[in-house]
Design a protein around this motif. Structure first.
Motif, mmCIF file in Angstrom:
data_model
loop_
_atom_site.group_PDB
_atom_site.id
_atom_site.type_symbol
_atom_site.label_atom_id
_atom_site.label_comp_id
_atom_site.label_asym_id
_atom_site.label_seq_id
_atom_site.Cartn_x
_atom_site.Cartn_y
_atom_site.Cartn_z
ATOM 1 N N LEU A 16 0.820 -1.210 0.000
ATOM 2 C CA LEU A 16 0.000 0.000 0.000
ATOM 3 C C LEU A 16 0.857 1.264 0.000
ATOM 4 O O LEU A 16 0.523 2.253 -0.663
ATOM 5 C CB LEU A 16 -0.948 -0.006 1.202
ATOM 6 N N THR A 20 0.904 4.155 -2.757
ATOM 7 C CA THR A 20 0.755 5.561 -2.385
ATOM 8 C C THR A 20 1.809 6.412 -3.070
ATOM 9 O O THR A 20 1.511 7.468 -3.628
ATOM 10 C CB THR A 20 0.858 5.723 -0.855
ATOM 11 N N LEU A 34 -4.937 5.496 0.037
ATOM 12 C CA LEU A 34 -4.028 4.357 0.186
ATOM 13 C C LEU A 34 -3.119 4.533 1.393
ATOM 14 O O LEU A 34 -2.796 3.559 2.082
ATOM 15 C CB LEU A 34 -3.184 4.171 -1.081
ATOM 16 N N ALA A 38 -2.746 2.062 4.497
ATOM 17 C CA ALA A 38 -1.440 1.549 4.922
ATOM 18 C C ALA A 38 -1.250 1.727 6.420
ATOM 19 O O ALA A 38 -0.750 0.823 7.105
ATOM 20 C CB ALA A 38 -0.326 2.246 4.151
#
Length: 52
Positions: A16, A20, A34, A38
């Protein structure tokens, strides 16, 4: 078995974070979402491993 889930959640958090970074230049809103996902995955993984 809980240790495996914790490690898998941390691995998902890594993917993630990579997503990002890749999306931040293209779409900051999706990149921000995202990033939030995360952080949630890191907290969940750390909790499963007993660090929190």
């Amino acid at each position: 078995m809980p240790e495996l889930w914790g490690v898998l959640l941390l691995a998902v958090a890594g993917f993630l974070v990579g997503g990002t970074i890749a999306l931040w230049k293209v779409n900051r809103i999706l990149g921000g979402l995202l990033a939030v996902a995360a952080v949630i995955a890191v907290v969940a993984g750390a909790t499963r491993l007993g660090y929190v």
